[in-house]
Design a protein around this motif. Structure first.
Motif, PDB file in Angstrom:
ATOM      1  N   GLN C 267       0.825  -1.210   0.000  1.00  0.00           N
ATOM      2  CA  GLN C 267       0.000   0.000   0.000  1.00  0.00           C
ATOM      3  C   GLN C 267       0.857   1.257   0.000  1.00  0.00           C
ATOM      4  O   GLN C 267       0.534   2.251  -0.662  1.00  0.00           O
ATOM      5  CB  GLN C 267      -0.926  -0.011   1.220  1.00  0.00           C
ATOM      6  CG  GLN C 267      -1.886  -1.189   1.191  1.00  0.00           C
ATOM      7  CD  GLN C 267      -2.858  -1.175   2.343  1.00  0.00           C
ATOM      8  OE1 GLN C 267      -2.747  -0.361   3.248  1.00  0.00           O
ATOM      9  NE2 GLN C 267      -3.825  -2.062   2.307  1.00  0.00           N
ATOM     10  N   VAL C 268       1.957   1.205   0.732  1.00  0.00           N
ATOM     11  CA  VAL C 268       2.846   2.367   0.745  1.00  0.00           C
ATOM     12  C   VAL C 268       3.371   2.628  -0.668  1.00  0.00           C
ATOM     13  O   VAL C 268       3.329   3.757  -1.170  1.00  0.00           O
ATOM     14  CB  VAL C 268       4.015   2.150   1.729  1.00  0.00           C
ATOM     15  CG1 VAL C 268       5.035   3.254   1.600  1.00  0.00           C
ATOM     16  CG2 VAL C 268       3.495   2.057   3.151  1.00  0.00           C
ATOM     17  N   TYR C 269       3.848   1.572  -1.309  1.00  0.00           N
ATOM     18  CA  TYR C 269       4.343   1.747  -2.684  1.00  0.00           C
ATOM     19  C   TYR C 269       3.222   2.244  -3.599  1.00  0.00           C
ATOM     20  O   TYR C 269       3.436   3.117  -4.444  1.00  0.00           O
ATOM     21  CB  TYR C 269       4.892   0.426  -3.231  1.00  0.00           C
ATOM     22  CG  TYR C 269       6.305   0.141  -2.786  1.00  0.00           C
ATOM     23  CD1 TYR C 269       7.388   0.803  -3.363  1.00  0.00           C
ATOM     24  CD2 TYR C 269       6.568  -0.789  -1.801  1.00  0.00           C
ATOM     25  CE1 TYR C 269       8.679   0.535  -2.960  1.00  0.00           C
ATOM     26  CE2 TYR C 269       7.862  -1.053  -1.383  1.00  0.00           C
ATOM     27  CZ  TYR C 269       8.917  -0.394  -1.974  1.00  0.00           C
ATOM     28  OH  TYR C 269      10.192  -0.642  -1.562  1.00  0.00           O
ATOM     29  N   ALA C 270       2.033   1.678  -3.427  1.00  0.00           N
ATOM     30  CA  ALA C 270       0.931   2.052  -4.318  1.00  0.00           C
ATOM     31  C   ALA C 270       0.613   3.544  -4.181  1.00  0.00           C
ATOM     32  O   ALA C 270       0.420   4.244  -5.180  1.00  0.00           O
ATOM     33  CB  ALA C 270      -0.303   1.222  -4.000  1.00  0.00           C
ATOM     34  N   LEU C 271       0.613   4.032  -2.950  1.00  0.00           N
ATOM     35  CA  LEU C 271       0.338   5.459  -2.748  1.00  0.00           C
ATOM     36  C   LEU C 271       1.411   6.309  -3.405  1.00  0.00           C
ATOM     37  O   LEU C 271       1.133   7.396  -3.912  1.00  0.00           O
ATOM     38  CB  LEU C 271       0.292   5.772  -1.260  1.00  0.00           C
ATOM     39  CG  LEU C 271      -1.066   5.604  -0.622  1.00  0.00           C
ATOM     40  CD1 LEU C 271      -0.980   5.853   0.860  1.00  0.00           C
ATOM     41  CD2 LEU C 271      -2.018   6.604  -1.249  1.00  0.00           C
ATOM     42  N   GLY C 272       2.635   5.823  -3.376  1.00  0.00           N
ATOM     43  CA  GLY C 272       3.708   6.561  -4.044  1.00  0.00           C
ATOM     44  C   GLY C 272       3.556   6.523  -5.546  1.00  0.00           C
ATOM     45  O   GLY C 272       4.018   7.414  -6.253  1.00  0.00           O
ATOM     46  N   GLY C 273       2.910   5.470  -6.046  1.00  0.00           N
ATOM     47  CA  GLY C 273       2.707   5.376  -7.492  1.00  0.00           C
ATOM     48  C   GLY C 273       1.556   6.251  -7.936  1.00  0.00           C
ATOM     49  O   GLY C 273       1.690   7.069  -8.838  1.00  0.00           O
ATOM     50  N   SER C 274       0.416   6.115  -7.285  1.00  0.00           N
ATOM     51  CA  SER C 274      -0.735   6.926  -7.654  1.00  0.00           C
ATOM     52  C   SER C 274      -1.747   6.910  -6.527  1.00  0.00           C
ATOM     53  O   SER C 274      -2.304   5.866  -6.198  1.00  0.00           O
ATOM     54  CB  SER C 274      -1.375   6.394  -8.929  1.00  0.00           C
ATOM     55  OG  SER C 274      -2.684   6.923  -9.041  1.00  0.00           O
ATOM     56  N   VAL C 275      -1.963   8.066  -5.961  1.00  0.00           N
ATOM     57  CA  VAL C 275      -2.919   8.174  -4.857  1.00  0.00           C
ATOM     58  C   VAL C 275      -4.311   7.812  -5.340  1.00  0.00           C
ATOM     59  O   VAL C 275      -5.062   7.108  -4.664  1.00  0.00           O
ATOM     60  CB  VAL C 275      -2.915   9.603  -4.284  1.00  0.00           C
ATOM     61  CG1 VAL C 275      -3.954   9.727  -3.198  1.00  0.00           C
ATOM     62  CG2 VAL C 275      -1.547   9.939  -3.749  1.00  0.00           C
ATOM     63  N   GLU C 276      -4.657   8.256  -6.548  1.00  0.00           N
ATOM     64  CA  GLU C 276      -6.003   8.033  -7.038  1.00  0.00           C
ATOM     65  C   GLU C 276      -6.254   6.548  -7.284  1.00  0.00           C
ATOM     66  O   GLU C 276      -7.311   6.019  -6.953  1.00  0.00           O
ATOM     67  CB  GLU C 276      -6.218   8.857  -8.315  1.00  0.00           C
ATOM     68  CG  GLU C 276      -7.577   8.686  -8.946  1.00  0.00           C
ATOM     69  CD  GLU C 276      -8.723   9.068  -8.025  1.00  0.00           C
ATOM     70  OE1 GLU C 276      -8.477   9.750  -7.024  1.00  0.00           O
ATOM     71  OE2 GLU C 276      -9.865   8.661  -8.315  1.00  0.00           O
TER      72      GLU C 276
END
Ligand SMILES: Nc1ncnc2c1ncn2[C@@H]1O[C@H](COP(=O)(O)OP(=O)(O)OP(=O)(O)O)[C@@H](O)[C@H]1O
Ligand SMILES: Nc1ncnc2c1ncn2[C@@H]1O[C@H](COP(=O)(O)OP(=O)(O)OP(=O)(O)O)[C@@H](O)[C@H]1O
Ligand SMILES: [Mg+2]
Ligand SMILES: [Mg+2]
Lengths: 339, 262, 419, 419, 262
Positions: C267-276
């Motif tokens: 989830q941390v990586y995903a937020l760094g990739g794209s919050v939306e």
């Protein structure tokens, strides 16, 4: 405060005295100078009030603090300026408004009315003597490391003394602040630089640095520790001296300084002459023949703890001989063996 | 098709959604049944994508009543709608460019073993799912940043299919696909429909809609503008609903307004 | 059709390039820089690579390294935490005050200090995630506030010493003197690496992806083992394995595991990739953000304790800005991107080695502190420029990655401000 | 049909709300805060509103106020410059070193110092605009570097005093003692305001827009005149109009004119609104960015000279972080948004009045410095939270403004990272 | 229409444009003459918007030759193309939300007097320009953040018309407009054409194109896929060009793919 409430209007003895101290990194200002000055003033003038501010090493803050005090209408300022010349304009303004300024501990430029401090040459000599006494008969050819904070690089009397005794300052390390961290990192560098076996003594600029020096030497497993000297007689340093980790420090009886400051400030506030109090005069770049009191510092080693800091009431035996240092205190003869 | 008497898979009533002063959806209603493909058509800006986002819980409606299999539900959060069994492919089909294909597919519903990601199982499932889809993706461990646009599109579709949803929302899913891929994707939609899923399909292409949709719901300026049976309604009527030729005293020019039609 | 198993060098290069695309510049530049720095300083001063200095280095990196590790989490979100320097000072001060002034036991005081920093971090995260204040603004204000609070806590004395034989002091002074300690750690690390690599390769094969060959894995394991055993040998030549270094390795490895192998890390990586995208996938964006800032605060506190541990004192004087900048520089040099989504906790270890090697070398050479500041700043600048240029290359060489950065691709009706 | 001239209170409120939408929170909260602060401190200490203290205040605000004015430019872009504190110190040090150590004449030394800071700012801008490094990272590194450089310049003692009767010292010590000076400035300001307001109203009428009525303009002018003449009277009660304050007013007014009435200023606002729109409109985005950072550096240098002028000393000791935070807080409190595109140079004046009033009041009350730091940080935090919440309200109450912030509206194929 | 012998207003040859691995435009050519409306059609993602951006200099082409009135030119910068006389309305028609209508209209070409913005003149010109356009904007001093979506759209159009261009690029300019507004806008396009401008019009709506366009250029997957005379070509042929039905051995399903057509 031209026509302000404090000066002329109130009873002549109810003075407001502003005390401006420069920083709080060194414990002396908040632990000794401030309470002692307040005490001494209260003792001499029950109606007087003290307005206090600490600049935390910030020139601008001190400027603003003094300005605020002038706005409040104080009668005298005891000023320990952050730097030698940063308060010159403010001092001039105060004098123009009829508020005398007493320079405390550091000689401040501008038209100051008095000065009280310790004899800086004497401090330097004590530092030199301390290092030499630590080296004992090994002084000739000894390699001394000097660890300093941000000082202006003037000739230091101890340098000549060491040279004369045949000791060599094999490295001088300047740090950006008077802190244990700097003492630590500078000493670590010195050890890596010179080799752990080539440090015969460490001359630290003050006790905070010396504390870091000792940590670094201990982390490097240098055993026995070379003699380490400091300045200020802070409590941890006194404990280290008791424990035999530090050789000596320069003890400045702040009590005397506070007494002199209180007397001079009250005299200035009452418009009296300082001649009876002053022991001499000093000159600055901007003023001549300033009445001054210059006090004598003392060396502090394990042998004279009782007759210095303890007798003067700076620290109690209990403060020094906390359980961890109990044994050392016994060994030093400060306390009797535990019952 | 299921019987008309069973409650619809999803029923919306009185849905409103505004972005500031823009009323993207006004009093919209819609029903989707299991085993049915409902197409939604409408001009650019008609609110189609907003409708998908409202249903998926990504942009919760300002007002509206939702019933899932006859039971009132609240569609205010994406993970809530996912748990119900709703999955969407968004028009912008955005992915996390820094994660690999597997990471994107399972984002938000990772398979864990003893609290730890089970990459082996996720990889295998990704592989088998992708192999059933019309665009080839040779390496599921490739960061999606290295995929081409048809591959990205299909990864988004795969992501939606992964949770084995009961309702699938497809917002222009054929973008960036070539003719054969489109055809395969439509075959897939039919297969899913036949498996009993409800599908909401947004497309501008009448041909696609004729091929797979059962009904067409038209949106116009954020409002319902009719629901038509694809097989029985002449397409001219649908087009007038889209362009609004029916709701105005038409001018000379607007009479001509048909999209890609004579 | 199922898999393109391109073999040999070409396949390897392709995999490397692919990894570069996902993970930013990666560690390669830092490793090169480290080799270069070590060579240069060793030439300038033969004491640089002495076991004593290297052992010291392995302890000196820990405090800042932990702060940098916390920052990696924040950077993975594409955010920044300017308060880490101040938070580390505050928690060290809190520890000292509780322990020395209030007589609280050391473990309890440590716990309180770390908990306070964790709470402070969570507060930053809350203001950022829920109130929408840019992270730099929250944490800048917080930095000043915590600094003031630290001064108020320490009060008059300015510095406070704690027991230099106590638990916290031991953190940096204890070494495992027996040679077996360092060697078994090296063996353990090598073994674990081998197992993890084989496991990953199996998982890749399961998903029909090109996987590393057994030979390749063996070669890499051997290289790692060589470095590990060399380091162990060097440490054993001085005082053995430092406790601080061991703890640092454990924390970095543990948090790497969390980031790479748990859903939370994903989830941390995903937020760094794209919050939306993360939001649409149903992640609790605010919760992850708050937790990441809490992690950053916690690690800053730990780092502060290690920093204080060396001198057994806590003082106002240590400049939090320098800590902050060194920590950011470490994370970015190690290969964590400022732009989010790319990086690993190992980058903090690698980067802090670079930073601290430079600092240690400059100290040996007697370079004035002022110049050291300028050089540290220069290193940070080089690192962020390299990171930015790498990102630019990524954007122009891969289809549509980070497309939103080139707002022409975005369909906002009204403009798109940068910020 | 051509114009909706809604009259009376309703029209006025609508206009106010409209302005709020374009210009962020605007100055109203700051004015209220100022009134509140002055009342509270006056109750706590009757010296607070004494002519002496107010006169001092009018000089004390100048240094930080100029730094904040420069920051307004950067904030208008939606960017940040963390180096202003360090840059102001560096240029003051440069001045002192050139003047005292190298005997350069004061005007020339001032010129060199300001030019150096301008160049430094342009360099930050270049690295940001051309190399794509986030502004906070560039300027953070620069802050440390300039700090180190300043220390190196000043050398061991860390302080240097210059002539306290010289040009730079005069900047803050000179007052125009004749009462006519202050009064004529007040008259001039009132008159210019009236002319500008009438002119704007004419232009509005020309474009068929609702414009302020003559009565309204007269009322506003009268209010301004009242404040101006009251201020003049107070200043005349102490030492007259301070040169520093006069210069500050001139600079703020001049730069406001540049921002509001020139094409360059329009470009700055446009970039803060949408970089992509500005780019499509053919603006030279990089050039505007570089110039804005140069302006920020220049004003930081001027501010630094005024700060140094107060004490005729340049010292390492005054913490640049506090300068930085106070300046940011001032700009944001005054109504300039962190998010770009909204704000005026006057907000720096208003905000710094708030900040400095608090500082002065706390100094009068003898509140310890540590607590002052915490309070300054708190003020910044409140300001940025208010700004963020106002922006959020703007986004949800106006159609699609800043749509790109809600990336669901953006058509990027691959995610949209925040940063 | 101008004579075919005069050099075209703008001629493009061999235009390439890639975004990373995505080839948005491949070897595209196009001619636009003065007094002519050329429509560009194509599926979603076909590269239409990219073509507009290339011509406007906003996203310079990677390769390609451009001739303006027969003279080779370089279209690499927005202000350069504006000086030539090219103006565009972009599909996302973005504006600076913090500037007022006048500020947005004149952004990049402010009227100055003695170096200072001449707000009076700019306001007057804005007023008169907007009054000629189909959507009413009561207050030109309103920040655009307070406008509705059709007003925003029309401000973008006004912005393009302001510089009195010779070539106008319109990328789906009828978005967010209602039927009557669309009709007025198309009237405007015809008027501009009659005034001798060249117009490039992108639209999905065949009706709009039939009404005003002279020729239709079709893009498919970033490549030219034919140029057709609107009046003589059967629309089925255009639609097959768009959907690619012509370039494949058509499957059963793709034979059905026509957009909004029978
Ligand atoms: N996040 C948002 N913020 C503000 N306005 C929005 C947002 N998303 C959509 N809108 C507006 O809502 C309206 C409907 O948009 P939507 O994307 O749903 O249309 P659509 O029917 O999907 O169009 P298209 O066919 O172009 O995809 C438009 O006016 C759009 O500008
Ligand atoms: N800035 C960008 N970065 C990366 N890829 C882009 C960018 N702009 C466009 N593309 C890609 O280029 C291709 C062509 O896009 P374009 O916007 O030109 O299509 P279009 O024909 O205008 O489609 P639509 O009808 O949906 O507007 C698409 O695959 C798109 O994803
Ligand atoms: Mg849509
Ligand atoms: Mg397009």
């Amino acid at each position: 405060a031209t026509g302000g409430p404090g000066g002329t209007a109130a009873a002549p003895d109810a003075l407001t005295i502003g005390v401006l101290l420069p920083e709080s990194e060194t414990s002396r200002y908040e632990t000794f100078d401030r309470p002692l000055i307040e005490q001494e003033i209260a003792a001499r003038c029950a109606d007087c009030t003290v307005s206090y501010a600490n600049a935390h090493n910030d020139v601008r803050a001190q400027h603003q603090q003094m300005n605020a005090m002038l706005t409040q209408g104080i009668d005298v300022v005891i000023l320990d300026a952050v730097t030698e010349d940063s308060m010159r304009g403010m001092v001039t303004q105060a004098t123009e408004e009829g508020i005398p300024v007493l320079a405390y501990d550091r000689l401040t430029q501008g038209p100051i009315s008095g000065y009280v401090s310790f004899d800086s040459d004497a401090i330097g000599e004590l530092q030199g003597e301390g290092v030499l006494s630590g080296l004992g008969d090994q002084a000739d050819g000894a390699q001394v490391v000097r660890v300093e904070g941000p000082v202006w690089s003037i000739e230091h009397p101890a340098e000549a003394m060491l040279e004369q005794a045949g000791a060599e300052i094999s490295g001088t390390y300047w740090g950006p602040a008077w802190s244990p961290e700097n003492g630590y990192s500078l000493t670590t560098a010195a050890i890596a630089d010179l080799g752990p076996d080539n440090i015969d003594a460490v001359w630290a600029g003050n006790d905070a640095l010396a504390a870091g020096v000792i940590s670094a030497l201990k982390h490097a497993r240098i055993d026995p520790l070379p003699p380490v000297t400091g300045q200020d007689a802070e409590l941890p340093a006194v404990r280290s001296i008791v424990a035999g980790e530090m050789h000596m420090t320069v003890y400045k009886p702040y009590q005397l300084q506070a007494e002199a400051a209180a007397e001079m400030a009250l005299a200035l506030g009452r418009g009296e002459s300082l001649d009876s109090i002053a022991t001499g005069t000093v000159n600055t770049a901007t003023a001549r023949d300033i009445p001054s009191v210059e006090l004598q510092p003392l060396p502090l080693t394990v042998d004279n703890i009782e007759e210095t800091v303890i007798r003067d009431g700076m620290y109690t035996l209990d403060e020094i001989c906390i359980p961890k240092y109990r044994r050392a205190c016994e060994a030093a003869g400060l306390v009797g063996p535990a019952a | 098709m299921t019987q008309a008497s069973a409650p619809p898979l999803l029923a919306l009533r009185g849905v409103h959604k505004s972005f500031g002063a823009v009323h993207a959806l006004t009093d919209v209603e819609l029903e989707i049944r299991s085993g049915e493909v409902v197409a939604v058509m409408g001009d650019s800006g008609a609110g189609k994508s907003t409708l998908v986002k409202v249903i998926a819980g990504v942009e919760p409606a300002d007002a509206g009543a939702f019933r899932w299999k006859g039971r009132p539900v609240d569609l205010a959060r994406p993970h809530h709608t996912r748990d119900l069994g709703i999955a969407a492919v968004y028009q912008d089909s955005a992915l996390c460019h820094n994660l690999d294909v597997v990471g994107n597919l399972f984002l938000g519903s990772e398979i864990r073993r003893l609290g730890v990601l089970d990459e082996g199982t996720m990889g295998r499932r990704t592989r088998s799912l992708l192999d059933s889809l019309p665009v080839q993706i040779p390496d599921v461990r490739a960061p999606v940043a290295s995929l081409s646009s048809d591959q990205l599109q299909i990864v988004s579709v795969a992501r939606a299919l992964l949770g084995e949803p009961e309702l699938l929302l497809l917002d222009e899913p054929t973008q960036a696909l070539d003719t054969r891929q489109v055809s395969n994707l439509l075959d897939l939609v039919e297969r899913l429909r036949d498996d009993g899923l409800g599908v909401l399909l947004i497309s501008h292409t009448m041909g696609d809609i004729k091929a797979v949709a059962d009904r067409v719901a038209v949106l116009r300026l954020g409002r319902n503008n009719g629901v038509f049976d694809v097989n029985t309604t002449p397409h001219e009527q649908i087009i007038s609903a889209i362009t609004g030729a029916t709701d105005h005293a038409v001018s000379q020019r607007t009479a001509n307004r048909e999209e890609y039609g004579p | 059709m199922r898999q393109l198993r391109a073999q040999g060098v070409r396949g390897y290069l392709a995999a490397w390039r692919r990894r570069q695309l996902t993970e930013g510049l990666g560690p390669a530049p830092a490793v090169l820089a480290l080799l270069l720095i070590w060579t240069v300083f060793q030439i300038l001063d033969s004491n640089f690579l002495s076991p004593r200095n290297l052992s010291n280095l392995s302890v000196d990196i820990v405090g800042l390294g932990l702060i940098a590790t916390g920052l990696v989490f924040v950077l993975l979100l594409g955010e920044i935490d300017l308060s880490v320097g101040a938070a580390s000072g505050l928690s060290a001060a809190l520890f000292a005050v509780l322990n020395v002034r209030h007589g609280m036991s050391e473990p309890l005081a440590v716990l309180c200090a770390v908990a306070a920093a964790c709470a402070a971090g969570a507060l930053h995260g809350y203001i950022f995630a829920r109130l929408g204040v840019p992270a730099f603004a929250v944490t800048l204000a917080a930095a000043l506030a915590w600094n003031g609070l630290m001064a108020a806590l320490l009060g008059g004395s300015g510095t406070l010493s704690f027991d230099d034989e106590g638990l916290v002091a031991k953190l940096t002074s204890h070494h495992f003197g027996h040679p077996a300690a360092a060697y078994s750690l090296a063996a353990l690390a090598t073994g674990l690496y081998f197992l993890a690599a084989r496991r990953r390769s199996r998982a890749q094969r399961a998903s029909g992806t090109q996987s590393s060959s057994v030979g390749e894995i063996a070669a890499r394991t051997a290289a790692l083992g060589l470095i590990a055993f060399a380091a162990a040998a060097v440490l054993n030549q001085y005082q053995g394995l430092p406790l601080a270094f061991l703890l640092f390795l454990l924390i970095v490895a543990g948090l790497d595991y969390v980031l790479r192998r748990t859903a939370y890390g994903r989830q941390v990586y995903a937020l760094g990739g794209s919050v939306e995208v993360a939001r649409r996938a149903g992640l609790n964006v605010a919760a992850v953000r708050v937790s990441v800032f809490a992690v950053s605060g916690t690690l800053a506190a730990l780092g502060g304790l290690f920093l204080a541990s060396r001198t057994s004192t806590v003082g106002l004087s240590s400049a939090p800005v320098i800590l902050l900048i060194s920590a950011i520089a470490a994370a970015v040099i190690g290969g964590t991107s400022l732009f989010g989504g790319r990086g690993r906790t190992w980058s903090a270890l690698l980067g802090i080695l670079v930073i601290q090697s430079i600092a240690s070398g400059m100290a040996l050479l007697g370079i004035p502190a002022a110049i050291q500041l300028v050089i540290t700043a220069g290193v940070l600048l080089i690192a962020v420029i390299a990171d930015s240029l790498a990102r630019h290359a990524r954007l122009t060489h891969t289809p549509g990655a980070d497309q939103d950065r080139y707002p022409s691709g975005a369909g906002g009706r009204l403009g798109s401000g940068t910020q």
